[in-house]
Design a protein around this motif. Structure first.
Motif, PDB file in Angstrom:
ATOM      1  N   ALA A   1       0.752  -1.144   0.019  1.00 28.44           N
ATOM      2  CA  ALA A   1       0.128   0.022   0.080  1.00 28.44           C
ATOM      3  C   ALA A   1       0.897   1.242  -0.057  1.00 28.44           C
ATOM      4  O   ALA A   1       0.405   2.304  -0.538  1.00 28.44           O
ATOM      5  CB  ALA A   1      -1.082  -0.097   1.141  1.00 28.44           C
ATOM      6  N   LEU A   2       1.910   1.192   0.682  1.00 28.37           N
ATOM      7  CA  LEU A   2       2.864   2.424   0.810  1.00 28.37           C
ATOM      8  C   LEU A   2       3.786   2.291  -0.734  1.00 28.37           C
ATOM      9  O   LEU A   2       4.201   3.641  -0.967  1.00 28.37           O
ATOM     10  CB  LEU A   2       3.911   2.056   2.059  1.00 28.37           C
ATOM     11  CG  LEU A   2       3.329   2.361   3.257  1.00 28.37           C
ATOM     12  CD1 LEU A   2       4.369   1.838   4.395  1.00 28.37           C
ATOM     13  CD2 LEU A   2       2.696   3.787   3.653  1.00 28.37           C
ATOM     14  N   SER A   3       3.654   1.422  -1.263  1.00 26.86           N
ATOM     15  CA  SER A   3       4.337   1.262  -2.691  1.00 26.86           C
ATOM     16  C   SER A   3       6.028   1.862  -2.685  1.00 26.86           C
ATOM     17  O   SER A   3       6.401   2.513  -3.494  1.00 26.86           O
ATOM     18  CB  SER A   3       3.743   2.538  -3.599  1.00 26.86           C
ATOM     19  OG  SER A   3       2.334   2.092  -3.975  1.00 26.86           O
ATOM     20  N   GLY A   4       6.441   1.314  -1.666  1.00 27.56           N
ATOM     21  CA  GLY A   4       7.866   1.509  -1.334  1.00 27.56           C
ATOM     22  C   GLY A   4       8.648   0.384  -1.754  1.00 27.56           C
ATOM     23  O   GLY A   4       8.111  -0.756  -2.366  1.00 27.56           O
ATOM     24  N   ALA A   5       9.973   0.640  -1.432  1.00 28.64           N
ATOM     25  CA  ALA A   5      10.878  -0.650  -1.756  1.00 28.64           C
ATOM     26  C   ALA A   5      11.123  -1.518  -0.466  1.00 28.64           C
ATOM     27  O   ALA A   5      11.569  -2.498  -0.714  1.00 28.64           O
ATOM     28  CB  ALA A   5      12.122  -0.059  -2.432  1.00 28.64           C
ATOM     29  N   THR A   6      10.891  -0.863   0.568  1.00 27.86           N
ATOM     30  CA  THR A   6      11.231  -1.637   1.838  1.00 27.86           C
ATOM     31  C   THR A   6      10.292  -1.197   2.975  1.00 27.86           C
ATOM     32  O   THR A   6       9.703   0.075   2.808  1.00 27.86           O
ATOM     33  CB  THR A   6      12.853  -1.190   2.541  1.00 27.86           C
ATOM     34  OG1 THR A   6      12.864   0.053   2.630  1.00 27.86           O
ATOM     35  CG2 THR A   6      13.769  -1.500   1.232  1.00 27.86           C
ATOM     36  N   LEU A   7      10.264  -2.096   3.900  1.00 25.10           N
ATOM     37  CA  LEU A   7       9.340  -1.792   5.107  1.00 25.10           C
ATOM     38  C   LEU A   7       9.990  -2.305   6.359  1.00 25.10           C
ATOM     39  O   LEU A   7      10.478  -3.366   6.314  1.00 25.10           O
ATOM     40  CB  LEU A   7       8.028  -2.185   4.888  1.00 25.10           C
ATOM     41  CG  LEU A   7       7.058  -2.033   6.019  1.00 25.10           C
ATOM     42  CD1 LEU A   7       5.718  -1.696   5.576  1.00 25.10           C
ATOM     43  CD2 LEU A   7       6.858  -3.411   6.946  1.00 25.10           C
TER      44      LEU A   7
END
Length: 255
Positions: free
Chosen positions: A126-132
């Motif tokens: 949902a955050l459309s990022g590469a890492t979490l």
């Protein structure tokens, strides 16, 4: 071939659990009737994660002998073998990046964490990022953990403080988060930014490199049960909880 969905970091020596870990790798130390890592693997399987790579070093041959190819758990298990201690980020030097799924969980093999895996992955997407990074609110007893400081809106990681520098912050405030030792990576996006060094640390090398090159590192607060097992006191506390909440007694099975 099914892509690798998760990597468990199982190469540590577990010196604070000696003498248990003198001849037994920490992930195989029994707690509530089964090895620490078996609890983690079974939780992943229940969450739909069936293809897992184990990054092994210290007494890794015993881990391989115990789990084999994963058939004992009805999973697919492969191994990333460290020829020498390579640090918590050693997996990045050993893995075949083309064999990784689009979103990969990377987790410590000695922290039993009943996180909602689906929610963790959905948050990352949902955050459309590469890492979490998965985080938790610390208890007063937690010290010596990495600290994750969120952005004002709570969506991204603003600052990551290594455990060597975290105790003063933890002592001064409980309104911070500590790393749960569970992360999500999108390999195709982060691959080019991983530093080429060895040993390599997730905390000291990889996170700073990604923070400097990515638009934002996702932040996920989970409240599910989480247990460290890095000393005898914590191991016994974990065992008591698991026996009370997760272990089916013989009487219940035969009733």
């Amino acid at each position: 071939m099914e892509k690798i969905q998760a990597i468990l970091l199982a190469g540590g020596k577990g010196t604070r659990l000696a003498p248990l870990t003198d001849t037994l790798p920490k992930p195989l130390v029994p707690v509530a009737g089964k090895p620490i890592m078996t609890w983690i693997l079974e939780h992943l399987k229940k969450s739909g994660i069936n293809n897992v790579a184990l990054s092994v070093a210290h007494l890794g041959n015993l881990i391989e002998a115990h789990y084999g190819n994963g058939e004992v758990l009805n999973m697919n298990i492969s191994y990333l073998r460290e020829p020498e201690p390579m640090g918590t980020g050693g997996w990045t030097r050993l893995v075949d990046w083309d064999e990784l799924a689009d979103d990969v969980i990377v987790a410590n093999a000695d922290n039993i964490y009943f996180v909602n895996v689906t929610a963790l992955l959905n948050r990352h997407r949902a955050l459309s990022g590469a890492t979490l990074v998965g985080v938790r609110k610390p208890s007063e007893a937690v010290r010596g953990n990495e600290i994750a400081i969120p952005s004002a809106d709570g969506a991204c990681l603003e600052r990551y403080v290594d455990r060597t520098e975290s105790n003063d912050i933890l002592a001064a405030s409980q309104s911070v988060f500590v790393s749960a030792g569970w992360y999500v990576f999108s390999p195709s996006l982060i691959r080019q930014y991983i530093p080429h060094c060895s040993p390599i640390s997730n905390e000291q090398h990889i996170w700073p490199a990604l923070a400097a090159n990515m638009s934002g590192i996702g932040f996920y607060e989970a409240t599910e049960p989480w247990f460290e097992t890095d000393n005898m006191e914590r191991l016994l506390h974990t065992e008591q909880y698991l026996i009370s909440n997760y272990v089916v007694s013989t009487e219940t099975q035969t009733a």
